[in-house]
Design a protein around this motif. Structure first.
Motif, PDB file in Angstrom:
ATOM      1  N   PRO A 190     -13.172   4.316  -3.162  1.00 59.55           N
ATOM      2  CA  PRO A 190     -13.129   4.178  -1.695  1.00 59.55           C
ATOM      3  C   PRO A 190     -14.487   3.844  -1.080  1.00 59.55           C
ATOM      4  CG  PRO A 190     -11.850   6.079  -2.399  1.00 59.55           C
ATOM      5  CD  PRO A 190     -12.575   5.579  -3.616  1.00 59.55           C
ATOM      6  N   ARG A 191     -15.557   4.421  -1.625  1.00 63.01           N
ATOM      7  CA  ARG A 191     -16.878   4.108  -1.082  1.00 63.01           C
ATOM      8  C   ARG A 191     -17.205   2.628  -1.258  1.00 63.01           C
ATOM      9  NH1 ARG A 191     -20.900   9.043  -3.030  1.00 63.01           N
ATOM     10  NH2 ARG A 191     -19.982  10.691  -1.723  1.00 63.01           N
ATOM     11  N   VAL A 202       0.830  -1.206   0.000  1.00 67.21           N
ATOM     12  CA  VAL A 202       0.000   0.000   0.000  1.00 67.21           C
ATOM     13  C   VAL A 202       0.862   1.253   0.000  1.00 67.21           C
ATOM     14  CG1 VAL A 202      -1.560   1.363   1.449  1.00 67.21           C
ATOM     15  CG2 VAL A 202      -2.032  -1.050   1.034  1.00 67.21           C
ATOM     16  N   THR A 259      -2.224  -2.860  -3.478  1.00 68.63           N
ATOM     17  CA  THR A 259      -1.353  -1.819  -4.024  1.00 68.63           C
ATOM     18  C   THR A 259      -1.975  -0.442  -3.783  1.00 68.63           C
ATOM     19  OG1 THR A 259      -2.472  -1.952  -6.155  1.00 68.63           O
ATOM     20  CG2 THR A 259      -0.588  -3.425  -5.808  1.00 68.63           C
ATOM     21  N   PRO A 260      -1.203   0.648  -4.020  1.00 75.68           N
ATOM     22  CA  PRO A 260      -1.805   1.994  -3.928  1.00 75.68           C
ATOM     23  C   PRO A 260      -3.002   2.141  -4.857  1.00 75.68           C
ATOM     24  CG  PRO A 260       0.573   2.161  -3.948  1.00 75.68           C
ATOM     25  CD  PRO A 260       0.258   0.714  -4.221  1.00 75.68           C
ATOM     26  N   ALA A 261      -2.927   1.539  -6.039  1.00 79.96           N
ATOM     27  CA  ALA A 261      -4.052   1.623  -6.973  1.00 79.96           C
ATOM     28  C   ALA A 261      -5.287   0.960  -6.383  1.00 79.96           C
ATOM     29  CB  ALA A 261      -3.682   0.957  -8.297  1.00 79.96           C
ATOM     30  N   VAL A 321      -6.123   0.778  -3.201  1.00 77.15           N
ATOM     31  CA  VAL A 321      -6.682   1.654  -2.169  1.00 77.15           C
ATOM     32  C   VAL A 321      -7.454   2.813  -2.783  1.00 77.15           C
ATOM     33  CG1 VAL A 321      -6.108   3.179  -0.242  1.00 77.15           C
ATOM     34  CG2 VAL A 321      -4.892   1.016  -0.534  1.00 77.15           C
ATOM     35  N   HIS A 322      -6.982   3.313  -3.926  1.00 77.81           N
ATOM     36  CA  HIS A 322      -7.638   4.457  -4.558  1.00 77.81           C
ATOM     37  C   HIS A 322      -8.788   4.066  -5.482  1.00 77.81           C
ATOM     38  CE1 HIS A 322      -3.651   6.297  -3.486  1.00 77.81           C
ATOM     39  NE2 HIS A 322      -4.495   7.203  -3.017  1.00 77.81           N
ATOM     40  N   THR A 323      -9.076   2.776  -5.568  1.00 72.18           N
ATOM     41  CA  THR A 323     -10.169   2.310  -6.413  1.00 72.18           C
ATOM     42  C   THR A 323     -11.484   2.396  -5.652  1.00 72.18           C
ATOM     43  OG1 THR A 323      -8.748   0.768  -7.625  1.00 72.18           O
ATOM     44  CG2 THR A 323     -11.107   0.357  -7.711  1.00 72.18           C
TER      45      THR A 323
END
Length: 330
Positions: free
Chosen positions: A243-244, A22, A235-237, A239-241
């Motif tokens: 969020p809701r 992450v 991955t960071p991607a 986490v940013h996918t």
């Protein structure tokens, strides 16, 4: 291990890998190692299926059928709730794509298999894969810690049929389980390295053959690579996918764990087995992760394995027909 966490060889690598992934570190799970880990765990679990244990599991067929029906109903409810909550947030999706995305994200099945089926139905596969990955992570981490906090372990009276490591027997067992895994892979079956090794070991153990136990160090190494293979998904991607979407999946995962605890308690009253065994058998986690939890904490390994395996197969077979019946009717 120093922190005395439950199943440390799987949870430790899982959490550590997820955290560094992450944060952007270049992590990767090497597929052959992951396959080898599943091969070892499948073999170790199959050793529990002695003739006496096989008779016990066979007598529970009706409870296993109830567990399958429960999993299908739970998945339908989860998917319907996701569709209700996210109909406005995912307005860019067509009605059919929204239905398929939420339905297959809610199905209690394997992440890769559900994602492949969802793709055939026009779903947004990144959301489906994210939902399954997060659900399995939360279940894998939450349930063992909850059991440790409650002081539940060592309840399993059904020990593996063989406890001693025999070098030549281990070599023979490795050979036949490798063949089983390769055959499953050739046939295109789900989780071939786990299922092939499990089915072959179950068959020979049920017939009364005892080759060798699995060395503890080998079992620990297998748990480690399985933990890493789960952790690299975050991955960071990821986490940013949406969020809701992830927040909704997290909330629903905790609710499903609570519902499964209640259902497990009900089945325990009917079967006279320990409620924790049925909790793990019906929990909405991955088969390998729940079986490892049962093995390490000694909580009814063969029963948990049987419930999880039968559910996996049934969901893989029935998920798409149920979707068509539910949503594709004229």
């Amino acid at each position: 291990m120093a922190l005395r966490t439950p199943i440390p060889w799987m949870i430790g690598p899982l959490v550590a890998t997820a955290l560094v992934s992450v944060l952007g570190a270049p992590t990767e799970s090497w597929t052959p190692l992951r396959n080898a880990g599943q091969w070892v765990i499948g073999t170790a679990l199959g050793l529990y299926f002695t003739p006496a244990v096989g008779a016990l599991v066979a007598s529970l067929w009706w409870a296993i059928v109830m567990g399958i029906a429960w999993a299908l109903a739970l998945g339908l409810g989860f998917g319907a709730w996701l569709r209700h909550v996210h109909a406005g947030h995912l307005a860019a999706l067509s009605p059919s794509a929204l239905r398929s995305t939420t339905y297959f994200a809610g199905a209690i099945g394997g992440a890769s298999e559900m994602t492949l089926i969802a793709e055939r139905q026009g779903a947004r596969t990144d959301l489906v894969a994210a939902a399954h990955s997060l659900r399995v992570l939360l279940v894998t981490v939450t349930i063992p810690f909850a059991l440790q906090f409650a002081g539940v372990s060592g309840l399993d009276k059904l020990a593996a049929g063989v406890r001693d490591v025999q070098p030549w027997g281990l070599l023979a067992l490795s050979g036949i389980t490798l063949l089983g895994a390769l055959v499953m892979q050739r046939l295109g079956r789900a989780n071939p390295w786990f299922m092939g090794a499990l089915v072959v070991t179950m068959a020979v153990t049920l017939c009364g053959f005892t080759f060798s136990a699995i060395p503890t160090a080998l079992s620990n190494a297998a748990q480690l690579v399985i933990g890493v293979s789960l952790g690299v998904r975050f991955t960071p991607a990821f986490v940013h996918t949406a969020p809701r979407w992830l927040a909704s999946v997290a909330l629903a995962s905790f609710v499903m764990m609570g519902l499964c605890a209640g259902f497990g308690w009900l089945l325990a009253r009917l079967t006279h087995l320990h409620p924790v065994t049925l909790l793990l058998g019906t929990a909405p986690g991955g088969i390998a992760e729940m079986a490892i939890t049962a093995k390490v904490l000694q909580l009814g390994v063969p029963v948990v394995t049987a419930f999880q395996v039968c559910r996996l197969v049934a969901v893989l077979v029935l998920a798409e027909p149920v979707y068509r019946w539910r949503y594709a009717r004229p």
